[in-house]
Design an enzyme around this catalytic site. Structure first.
Site, PDB file in Angstrom:
ATOM      1  CG  LEU A  33     -13.995 -15.410  -6.314  1.00  0.00           C
ATOM      2  CD1 LEU A  33     -14.860 -14.574  -5.355  1.00  0.00           C
ATOM      3  CD2 LEU A  33     -14.268 -16.600  -6.634  1.00  0.00           C
ATOM      4  CG  HIS A  34     -14.893 -15.898 -13.313  1.00  0.00           C
ATOM      5  ND1 HIS A  34     -16.151 -16.276 -13.566  1.00  0.00           N
ATOM      6  CD2 HIS A  34     -13.847 -16.910 -13.246  1.00  0.00           C
ATOM      7  CE1 HIS A  34     -16.161 -17.370 -13.721  1.00  0.00           C
ATOM      8  NE2 HIS A  34     -14.762 -18.207 -13.637  1.00  0.00           N
ATOM      9  CG  HIS A  37     -16.304 -17.867  -9.228  1.00  0.00           C
ATOM     10  ND1 HIS A  37     -15.215 -17.653 -10.296  1.00  0.00           N
ATOM     11  CD2 HIS A  37     -16.127 -19.056  -9.164  1.00  0.00           C
ATOM     12  CE1 HIS A  37     -14.357 -18.411 -10.538  1.00  0.00           C
ATOM     13  NE2 HIS A  37     -14.943 -19.446  -9.821  1.00  0.00           N
ATOM     14  N   GLY A 150     -21.817 -24.503 -10.772  1.00  0.00           N
ATOM     15  CA  GLY A 150     -22.214 -24.094 -11.897  1.00  0.00           C
ATOM     16  C   GLY A 150     -22.149 -25.093 -13.152  1.00  0.00           C
ATOM     17  CB  SER A 189     -10.332 -19.216 -12.653  1.00  0.00           C
ATOM     18  OG  SER A 189     -11.150 -18.935 -11.881  1.00  0.00           O
TER      19      SER A 189
END
Ligand code: AMP
Length: 285
Positions: A33-34, A37, A150, A189
């Site tokens: 996750l970044h 997210h 997204g 990712s």
């Protein structure tokens, strides 16, 4: 926040919440996750009583020569992020629990009627069938009120909107804006695969889309936009273009003439070294 790896326990827990009239937001992810997210999770937390995040690297959406085994897995930090953003449930199933008969042994498969023959579908055979399969399974387990996706994966979002509509999943699909690094690279990712030089050149995706946007305002047609992107490519020796295309926002139909009413979107995929990245931008601001 409760972490479930068993779908029956998750479902039982969520059912009691629906019965009490609570709304459930759902953010399906493959982990690593970044902040991209994170914005989906935060939005779900703001708009729903409870938020479920799934973390599952779905094998059926990877082709035989793709990065399934190398795909980053960072569960501990993912859980930290989910907790800090206020998710109430995290679902971390194993591939064997989702596909008990094995990866390619489901009796029911999905197939698309054409959306899988364009853009990423053409380049990644079977990818969207796998996405439809796993998202349907997850929708049935979680039964979300709203599901957040997204716009970075624009074709995926379009296909999943159609999935929810045509199969009458009682879920509202919520599109979320693309979150970018400060220099404009879309967060992904897979960005962590890039070495320093590749990371610099990865900006090709963003800068070529911006150039397209600027020139579209001056009245160029899509053929000229293609030529522009190919010309720009020569400045980026580590980049190999996978596709560049301009499509209608609503149904991804091809456009030759640019018309504002179609809300055309320019979509790009390119290899940066060995890493495949995607991005997109509305042609008209
Ligand atoms: P993934 O883990 O890559 O399957 O992505 C899970 C969800 O996060 C998908 O709906 C993606 O479109 C979304 N997502 C990934 N990167 C970004 C980003 N940079 N901005 C917005 N949404 C994103």
């Amino acid at each position: 926040m409760i972490v479930f790896d068993n779908h029956l326990e998750l479902r039982t827990n969520l059912r009691t919440l629906y019965c009490n009239g609570k709304s459930i937001g759902f953010v399906p992810t493959m982990g690593a996750l970044h902040v991209g997210h994170g914005t989906l999770i935060s939005r779900s937390v703001a708009e729903n009583d409870f938020t479920v995040v799934s973390i599952f690297v779905n094998p059926t959406q990877f082709g035989p020569n793709e990065d399934l085994d190398q795909y980053p897995r960072t569960l501990e930090s993912d859980l930290k992020m989910c907790r800090s953003l206020g998710a109430s449930h995290v679902f971390t199933p194993t591939p064997a629990s989702i596909y008990p008969n094995g990866r390619n042994q489901h009796e029911i498969m999905f197939s698309l009627r054409g959306l899988d023959k364009i853009l990423c579908g053409a380049k990644r055979p079977g990818h969207f069938d796998g996405v439809l399969q796993v998202v349907s399974i997850l929708f049935n387990i979680v039964e979300p009120t709203r599901a957040y996706f997204g716009k970075k994966d624009f074709q995926q979002l379009t296909i999943l909107r159609i999935l929810a509509k045509e199969l009458f999943f009682p879920v509202e699909v919520i599109p979320c804006e693309i979150i970018r690094e400060t220099d404009g690279l879309a967060m992904s990712s897979r960005n962590r695969y890039l070495n320093l030089e590749e990371r610099k050149q990865a900006l090709f995706l963003r800068t070529s889309l911006q150039a397209v946007q600027n020139l579209a305002e001056e009245g160029m047609d899509t053929g000229q936009l293609h030529a522009l992107v190919t010309e720009k490519l020569s400045e980026y020796p580590l980049i190999r273009l996978d596709y560049f295309d301009v499509r209608k926002e609503l149904n991804l139909e091809a456009v030759s003439e640019l018309r504002k009413n179609d809300h055309p979107v320019a979509l790009i995929a390119a290899y940066c070294g060995k890493t495949r990245l995607i991005d997109n931008l509305h042609v008209f601001k």
